[in-house]
Enzyme design. Structure first.
Site, PDB file in Angstrom:
ATOM      1  N   HIS A   1       0.934 -25.385  45.617  1.00 37.46           N
ATOM      2  CA  HIS A   1       2.153 -24.736  46.095  1.00 37.46           C
ATOM      3  C   HIS A   1       2.627 -25.385  47.397  1.00 37.46           C
ATOM      4  O   HIS A   1       3.540 -24.873  48.043  1.00 37.46           O
ATOM      5  CB  HIS A   1       1.907 -23.247  46.366  1.00 37.46           C
ATOM      6  CG  HIS A   1       1.750 -22.415  45.132  1.00 37.46           C
ATOM      7  ND1 HIS A   1       2.441 -22.666  43.979  1.00 37.46           N
ATOM      8  CD2 HIS A   1       0.988 -21.315  44.872  1.00 37.46           C
ATOM      9  CE1 HIS A   1       2.116 -21.773  43.063  1.00 37.46           C
ATOM     10  NE2 HIS A   1       1.239 -20.952  43.575  1.00 37.46           N
TER      11      HIS A   1
ATOM     12  N   ARG B   1      12.685 -21.990  41.198  1.00 37.20           N
ATOM     13  CA  ARG B   1      13.300 -20.787  40.644  1.00 37.20           C
ATOM     14  C   ARG B   1      14.291 -20.223  41.653  1.00 37.20           C
ATOM     15  O   ARG B   1      14.067 -20.326  42.871  1.00 37.20           O
ATOM     16  CB  ARG B   1      12.215 -19.749  40.340  1.00 37.20           C
ATOM     17  CG  ARG B   1      12.712 -18.527  39.570  1.00 37.20           C
ATOM     18  CD  ARG B   1      11.566 -17.570  39.278  1.00 37.20           C
ATOM     19  NE  ARG B   1      11.967 -16.512  38.347  1.00 37.20           N
ATOM     20  CZ  ARG B   1      11.167 -15.530  37.946  1.00 37.20           C
ATOM     21  NH1 ARG B   1       9.908 -15.471  38.389  1.00 37.20           N
ATOM     22  NH2 ARG B   1      11.601 -14.615  37.102  1.00 37.20           N
TER      23      ARG B   1
ATOM     24  N   SER C   1       9.718 -11.599  42.252  1.00 32.50           N
ATOM     25  CA  SER C   1       8.452 -11.959  41.612  1.00 32.50           C
ATOM     26  C   SER C   1       7.330 -12.061  42.634  1.00 32.50           C
ATOM     27  O   SER C   1       6.206 -11.591  42.415  1.00 32.50           O
ATOM     28  CB  SER C   1       8.612 -13.286  40.865  1.00 32.50           C
ATOM     29  OG  SER C   1       7.397 -13.674  40.260  1.00 32.50           O
TER      30      SER C   1
ATOM     31  N   THR D   1       3.573 -21.514  24.491  1.00 31.81           N
ATOM     32  CA  THR D   1       3.882 -21.328  25.910  1.00 31.81           C
ATOM     33  C   THR D   1       5.018 -20.336  26.153  1.00 31.81           C
ATOM     34  O   THR D   1       5.547 -20.258  27.271  1.00 31.81           O
ATOM     35  CB  THR D   1       4.247 -22.674  26.570  1.00 31.81           C
ATOM     36  OG1 THR D   1       5.381 -23.246  25.884  1.00 31.81           O
ATOM     37  CG2 THR D   1       3.082 -23.652  26.496  1.00 31.81           C
TER      38      THR D   1
ATOM     39  N   PHE E   1      -0.090 -10.056  36.272  1.00 32.48           N
ATOM     40  CA  PHE E   1       0.198 -11.433  36.665  1.00 32.48           C
ATOM     41  C   PHE E   1       1.419 -11.938  35.902  1.00 32.48           C
ATOM     42  O   PHE E   1       2.327 -12.546  36.464  1.00 32.48           O
ATOM     43  CB  PHE E   1      -1.007 -12.330  36.379  1.00 32.48           C
ATOM     44  CG  PHE E   1      -0.823 -13.754  36.825  1.00 32.48           C
ATOM     45  CD1 PHE E   1      -1.135 -14.133  38.117  1.00 32.48           C
ATOM     46  CD2 PHE E   1      -0.332 -14.717  35.953  1.00 32.48           C
ATOM     47  CE1 PHE E   1      -0.950 -15.443  38.539  1.00 32.48           C
ATOM     48  CE2 PHE E   1      -0.145 -16.030  36.359  1.00 32.48           C
ATOM     49  CZ  PHE E   1      -0.457 -16.395  37.653  1.00 32.48           C
ATOM     50  N   MET E   2       1.432 -11.720  34.592  1.00 32.20           N
ATOM     51  CA  MET E   2       2.593 -12.044  33.763  1.00 32.20           C
ATOM     52  C   MET E   2       3.436 -10.767  33.695  1.00 32.20           C
ATOM     53  O   MET E   2       3.173  -9.891  32.879  1.00 32.20           O
ATOM     54  CB  MET E   2       2.156 -12.484  32.373  1.00 32.20           C
ATOM     55  CG  MET E   2       1.170 -13.639  32.339  1.00 32.20           C
ATOM     56  SD  MET E   2       1.916 -15.240  32.659  1.00 32.20           S
ATOM     57  CE  MET E   2       2.984 -15.430  31.243  1.00 32.20           C
TER      58      MET E   2
ATOM     59  N   LYS F   1       7.416 -10.003  34.039  1.00 30.12           N
ATOM     60  CA  LYS F   1       8.608  -9.960  33.191  1.00 30.12           C
ATOM     61  C   LYS F   1       9.060 -11.348  32.741  1.00 30.12           C
ATOM     62  O   LYS F   1       9.446 -11.547  31.600  1.00 30.12           O
ATOM     63  CB  LYS F   1       9.766  -9.274  33.921  1.00 30.12           C
ATOM     64  CG  LYS F   1       9.633  -7.771  34.053  1.00 30.12           C
ATOM     65  CD  LYS F   1      10.921  -7.185  34.644  1.00 30.12           C
ATOM     66  CE  LYS F   1      10.853  -5.673  34.743  1.00 30.12           C
ATOM     67  NZ  LYS F   1      12.132  -5.131  35.309  1.00 30.12           N
ATOM     68  N   GLY F   2       9.090 -12.279  33.688  1.00 30.71           N
ATOM     69  CA  GLY F   2       9.517 -13.632  33.360  1.00 30.71           C
ATOM     70  C   GLY F   2      10.986 -13.737  33.006  1.00 30.71           C
ATOM     71  O   GLY F   2      11.392 -14.635  32.273  1.00 30.71           O
TER      72      GLY F   2
END
Length: 241
Positions: free
Chosen positions: A54, A76, A84, A173, A201-202, A204-205
């Site tokens: 990062h 993003r 997020s 993916t 962790f996942m 909405k995306g």
């Protein structure tokens, strides 16, 4: 993106990506926890290595460029990123408590979050893309046309996989597939580090989910700072203003 790259490096044999969790297949350069140190993991990983970081451009080790590493940078839009990041910091016990959403928006704008200012980060890598072997990818583009972006990454990595491999990578993916994949959803991480009872962790995306969280006043403050910081740059994001 890590899952896409690993799938491409394995020639579309997505079953190979289930050999280990993401953080093992793609060691996190600056990770430092009680059970894992990124640099130590990378030293034990044979070439060609998939490295996650990062770090802003200015802090990337010079050896990356001396060794002519290829870099794929995923950016993003700022508002979705802030939302997020807020939910991620709520469940990430290696980071300070994010406080209220109202407090977090102001901290995010100031760059008072881990890895610093979003503005410095995205602009730093944008300005570096012509100096090194950097592929700059937008999250919104990945959501709009995943196969197009998969092919873009394939070309960048010098791979020419058949269409059936692209289809397999696309299915493997997708956000819904990865959310159910224990090798990709970080469910193998100890709960004292990532407490997914607070936020998955996942999550909405989605693109433009920020509209469900920003108040009118927060949006006005954010837009004003955004215009000031991005003025004069050729870097443009969708789903912002």
């Amino acid at each position: 993106m890590q899952e896409i790259i690993d799938s491409i490096m394995n020639d579309g044999e997505v079953e190979q990506t289930r050999r280990a969790p993401t953080h093992v297949r793609s060691p996190f350069l600056e990770l430092l926890t009680s059970f894992s140190i990124g640099i130590d993991m990378l030293e034990k990983t044979p070439s060609p290595r998939l490295v996650k970081t990062h770090l802003p451009y200015d802090l990337v080790p010079q050896s990356f460029w001396q060794q002519k590493c290829k870099v794929i940078y995923v950016a993003r839009n700022a508002k979705d990123n802030a939302v997020s990041y807020y939910f991620f910091d709520k469940m990430n016990k290696t980071q300070p408590d994010p406080g209220t959403w109202d407090e977090y928006v102001l901290r995010f704008l100031k760059g008072d979050v881990a890895w610093g200012s979003w503005f410095d980060h995205v602009l730093g890598w944008w300005n570096a893309r012509d100096k090194h072997d950097v592929l700059y990818v937008f999250y919104e583009d990945m959501k709009e046309d995943p196969k197009r972006e998969i092919r873009k990454v394939m070309r960048f990595l010098g791979k020419n996989l058949p269409e059936d491999a692209v289809e397999k990578i696309y299915q493997h993916t997708s956000f819904s597939a990865m959310k159910e994949n224990p090798m990709a959803n970080y469910s193998s991480f100890p709960s004292n580090l990532l407490d997914q009872t607070l936020s998955p962790f996942m999550r909405k995306g989605q693109v433009a989910d920020w509209m469900n969280h920003f108040t009118e006043s927060q949006n006005e403050i954010f837009d004003e700072e955004y215009r000031r910081r991005m003025e004069g740059s050729t870097l443009k994001f969708r789903s912002i203003l």
